[in-house]
Design a protein around this motif. Structure first.
Motif, PDB file in Angstrom:
ATOM      1  N   PHE A  48      23.487   4.937  68.085  1.00 41.97           N
ATOM      2  CA  PHE A  48      22.811   3.704  69.135  1.00 41.97           C
ATOM      3  C   PHE A  48      21.897   3.005  68.741  1.00 41.97           C
ATOM      4  O   PHE A  48      20.755   4.027  68.352  1.00 41.97           O
ATOM      5  CB  PHE A  48      22.667   4.476  70.337  1.00 41.97           C
ATOM      6  CG  PHE A  48      22.390   3.500  71.302  1.00 41.97           C
ATOM      7  CD1 PHE A  48      23.064   2.495  71.801  1.00 41.97           C
ATOM      8  CD2 PHE A  48      21.134   3.638  72.154  1.00 41.97           C
ATOM      9  CE1 PHE A  48      22.665   1.594  72.787  1.00 41.97           C
ATOM     10  CE2 PHE A  48      20.792   2.732  73.000  1.00 41.97           C
ATOM     11  CZ  PHE A  48      21.235   1.724  73.330  1.00 41.97           C
ATOM     12  N   ASP A  53      31.073   1.047  69.048  1.00 43.35           N
ATOM     13  CA  ASP A  53      30.568   2.182  69.924  1.00 43.35           C
ATOM     14  C   ASP A  53      31.181   2.146  71.297  1.00 43.35           C
ATOM     15  O   ASP A  53      30.690   1.408  71.962  1.00 43.35           O
ATOM     16  CB  ASP A  53      29.047   2.243  69.992  1.00 43.35           C
ATOM     17  CG  ASP A  53      28.584   3.470  70.286  1.00 43.35           C
ATOM     18  OD1 ASP A  53      29.163   4.341  70.831  1.00 43.35           O
ATOM     19  OD2 ASP A  53      27.457   3.790  70.345  1.00 43.35           O
ATOM     20  N   GLY A 108      31.711   1.470  76.559  1.00 40.81           N
ATOM     21  CA  GLY A 108      32.192   0.730  75.324  1.00 40.81           C
ATOM     22  C   GLY A 108      33.496   0.415  75.360  1.00 40.81           C
ATOM     23  O   GLY A 108      34.014  -1.056  75.265  1.00 40.81           O
ATOM     24  N   SER A 144      27.350  -3.411  68.151  1.00 38.93           N
ATOM     25  CA  SER A 144      27.914  -2.130  68.724  1.00 38.93           C
ATOM     26  C   SER A 144      28.628  -1.412  67.626  1.00 38.93           C
ATOM     27  O   SER A 144      29.442  -2.061  67.238  1.00 38.93           O
ATOM     28  CB  SER A 144      28.554  -2.071  69.922  1.00 38.93           C
ATOM     29  OG  SER A 144      29.086  -1.206  70.376  1.00 38.93           O
ATOM     30  N   GLY A 192      28.298   5.798  73.096  1.00 44.90           N
ATOM     31  CA  GLY A 192      26.965   5.627  73.164  1.00 44.90           C
ATOM     32  C   GLY A 192      26.239   6.899  73.176  1.00 44.90           C
ATOM     33  O   GLY A 192      25.163   7.050  73.440  1.00 44.90           O
ATOM     34  N   PHE A 204      26.130  -0.858  74.429  1.00 46.87           N
ATOM     35  CA  PHE A 204      25.573  -0.557  73.235  1.00 46.87           C
ATOM     36  C   PHE A 204      25.573  -1.422  72.173  1.00 46.87           C
ATOM     37  O   PHE A 204      25.456  -1.033  70.922  1.00 46.87           O
ATOM     38  CB  PHE A 204      26.724   0.559  72.801  1.00 46.87           C
ATOM     39  CG  PHE A 204      27.089   1.637  73.939  1.00 46.87           C
ATOM     40  CD1 PHE A 204      26.150   2.382  74.652  1.00 46.87           C
ATOM     41  CD2 PHE A 204      28.281   1.773  74.190  1.00 46.87           C
ATOM     42  CE1 PHE A 204      26.382   3.244  75.515  1.00 46.87           C
ATOM     43  CE2 PHE A 204      28.593   2.731  75.163  1.00 46.87           C
ATOM     44  CZ  PHE A 204      27.700   3.386  76.029  1.00 46.87           C
ATOM     45  N   THR A 252      20.860  -2.567  72.459  1.00 43.69           N
ATOM     46  CA  THR A 252      21.768  -3.382  73.135  1.00 43.69           C
ATOM     47  C   THR A 252      21.703  -4.811  72.515  1.00 43.69           C
ATOM     48  O   THR A 252      22.742  -5.579  72.615  1.00 43.69           O
ATOM     49  CB  THR A 252      21.666  -3.387  74.651  1.00 43.69           C
ATOM     50  OG1 THR A 252      20.371  -3.920  74.863  1.00 43.69           O
ATOM     51  CG2 THR A 252      21.740  -2.249  75.339  1.00 43.69           C
TER      52      THR A 252
END
Length: 568
Positions: A190, A180, A116, A197, A183, A275, A193
């Motif tokens: 989490f 994030d 990230g 995030s 992850g 993430f 996707t």
């Protein structure tokens, strides 16, 4: 807290003031050197009301922060070499050069590149290819190791601007930590996707560079840590157009720039990380008069005006802490021709604040707490259920959609965890706390019609009542005060709002600690006449009481100390 969040009249312990300081050496950082102090601040200015925001619980004392070039942090070549040295057994020879990160990299080596963080850093590199190692402020003890500062890093870049586009040279600050970075659930859960995030955004800030300034000031990093701490502790996210009432110069000087609006960063594009998606929200410093206009009208409108005034923000909304005039003093026609007409046409998009407020059911004697919502000294108020909390939040979020039909979303037991589908799941209920007060199951709380109510506000919250009436209810909308000193809420609704449990026949109704008050247009006009002095808080002596006996409604404006009592 979509599109707008804040609170009225509470001093956050993390606000930027305090004597404690920690020194760090500016090493490298793409050519800027020298000695710098990274100041940790304690108690200070009030932060309120940031629309739809809510107060956060007391935070730990601020921890030490140091200033490094980013070459000393994960993701840079020097960090890789240092990391490999730490990973080698004692006495083991090291490689002449570290292997490039990738599928074949050792797991321990790959862990030095949080995916990230790497994705956000890549967007920064796109904008600043000539600054691969910017100066960064970082907390010595990370948040996920028990430190108080949620942001792992704040990078500081030198932006040359664009003279032809009237964009001055400035410092550009970018946060790392609201999204994030890792992850592995050390900070953020989490959730896939496709969604956001972490909280779904990072903060940025653009500060005009002063002549002869060779290194970026570090106080914006502290400001960003304070806002991040608010987000983590309240789980209220920011959106473009939101405002934050800070009530103190952002840099602790004598500046008139004492509050903030938020908008999309004009250069940084949303980033897809492993993430989730990360967007970038830019902090824009504003004067008190500009904040009030954003409250009375809407943040986006004021942001657009700031872009049109050369010394106030310019196209990229760069904050100039030395700006001594408001946009309304610079252009005397803006208030009447743009803001006043906008309020008359659009109303306000501020649909609620977290505030110092309370309410009493005057229909029952104070000692009858069997089913009463009295908040007299010594009582233990009921707590908002999770579903009530989410309905209030959804109420505030939907209230910001100016062109949508005003609707209070129903309390629907089929909603998953009380969340709508367009929001990321919340990791906790921010109104829940470890206390002995029992949580009453939502299904067992019946809606009660009340005959008479007494509303209590501190001065800052009370000053927003005319905004609630004129900018919201007269435009067929609703407005919510959510208490920061107890689990209760007060929502004013107009007759055009659907889904409310207050009706014209029973205008005062409570669902547990959530009170709804339905006001007709005729009564709103009457209240505006009687509450006119609230528009000039400096002339209002406390305590102040307003009463409408025929409506069995009483409103009191009280000193802050009344709400600060631990027994209140």
């Amino acid at each position: 807290m979509g599109a707008g969040t804040g609170r009225a009249g509470a001093p956050p312990p993390w606000s930027p003031r305090g004597p404690e300081a920690h020194s760090g050496r500016l090493r490298g950082g793409d050519g800027w050197g020298g000695r710098c102090t990274v100041r940790r601040r304690g108690a200070g200015p009030r932060c309120s009301p940031h629309c739809l925001g809510e107060s956060h619980p007391p935070s730990p004392p601020a921890g030490p922060s140091v200033l490094f070039p980013s070459s000393a942090l994960p993701g840079s070549p020097s960090a890789l070499r240092a990391g490999m040295a730490e990973l080698r057994p004692s006495g083991a020879p090291g490689p002449s050069a570290p292997p490039a990160p990738g599928p074949t990299a050792p797991p321990a080596f790959a862990s030095l590149f949080p995916p990230g963080l790497h994705a956000i850093y890549g967007e920064c590199r796109r904008l600043y290819p000539d600054q691969p190692n910017p100066l960064q402020v970082t907390a010595i003890v990370k948040y996920w190791l028990g430190g108080p500062d949620p942001l792992d890093y704040v990078s500081m870049y030198r932006n040359v601007g664009s003279p032809s586009a009237n964009i001055p040279e400035h410092w550009h600050y970018v946060s790392f930590g609201l999204s994030d970075l890792y992850g592995d659930n050390r900070v953020h859960e989490f959730t896939g996707t496709d969604g956001p995030s972490g909280f779904g955004f990072e903060l940025t800030f653009r500060l005009k560079r002063e002549t002869g300034e060779s290194a970026p000031p570090t106080w914006p990093a502290e400001l960003m840590q304070g806002l991040a701490r608010y987000v983590f502790q309240s789980e209220n996210t920011f959106c473009s157009g939101d405002h934050v009432s800070w009530h103190s110069p952002l840099d602790n000087s004598e500046s008139r720039i004492q509050h903030m609006l938020l908008t999309e960063d004009p250069q940084m594009q949303p980033v897809q990380t492993p993430f989730g998606v990360v967007t970038f929200l830019q902090i824009v410093g504003v004067c008190t008069e500009e904040l009030h206009s954003a409250q009375q009208w809407n943040g986006q409108g004021i942001l657009e005006l700031l872009r049109t005034v050369p010394v106030a923000g310019r196209p990229w909304l760069i904050t100039d802490m030395r700006r001594g005039e408001t946009i309304f003093e610079i252009d005397l026609h803006l208030q009447q021709e743009r803001v006043d007409k906008g309020i008359e046409t659009d109303g306000s998009n501020l649909s609620g604040v977290s505030a110092k407020c309370a309410w009493d059911d005057l229909s029952r004697p104070p000692e009858d707490d069997e089913d009463s919502r009295s908040i007299c000294i010594g009582t233990q108020p009921r707590r908002l259920s999770g579903k009530d909390t989410e309905q209030i939040r959804e109420t505030l979020r939907r209230g910001l959609e100016i062109n949508s039909k005003p609707v209070l979303p129903p309390i629907n037991p089929q909603r998953q965890n009380g969340l709508t589908h367009d929001r990321a799941p919340s990791r906790k209920d921010s109104l829940e706390s470890d206390s002995s007060t029992a949580i009453i199951p939502h299904e067992l709380i019946r809606t009660r019609q009340l005959e008479s109510v007494h509303l209590k506000f501190n001065q800052e919250s009370g000053a927003l009542i005319p905004l609630c009436l004129r900018g919201r209810l007269l435009h067929g909308r609703h407005f919510t005060y959510k208490s920061i000193t107890g689990d209760m809420a007060i929502t004013f609704v107009s007759t055009g709002v659907e889904g409310a449990f207050a009706t014209e026949e029973h205008p005062y109704a409570a669902h547990g600690p959530w009170l709804q008050i339905l006001l007709t247009e005729e009564f709103v006009e009457k209240m505006l006449e009687d509450l006119e002095d609230l528009t000039s808080p400096e002339e209002c002596k406390l305590p102040k009481e307003y009463s409408w006996p025929e409506k069995k409604l009483k409103v009191s404006i009280l000193p802050d100390v009344v709400f600060d009592s631990p027994l209140h």
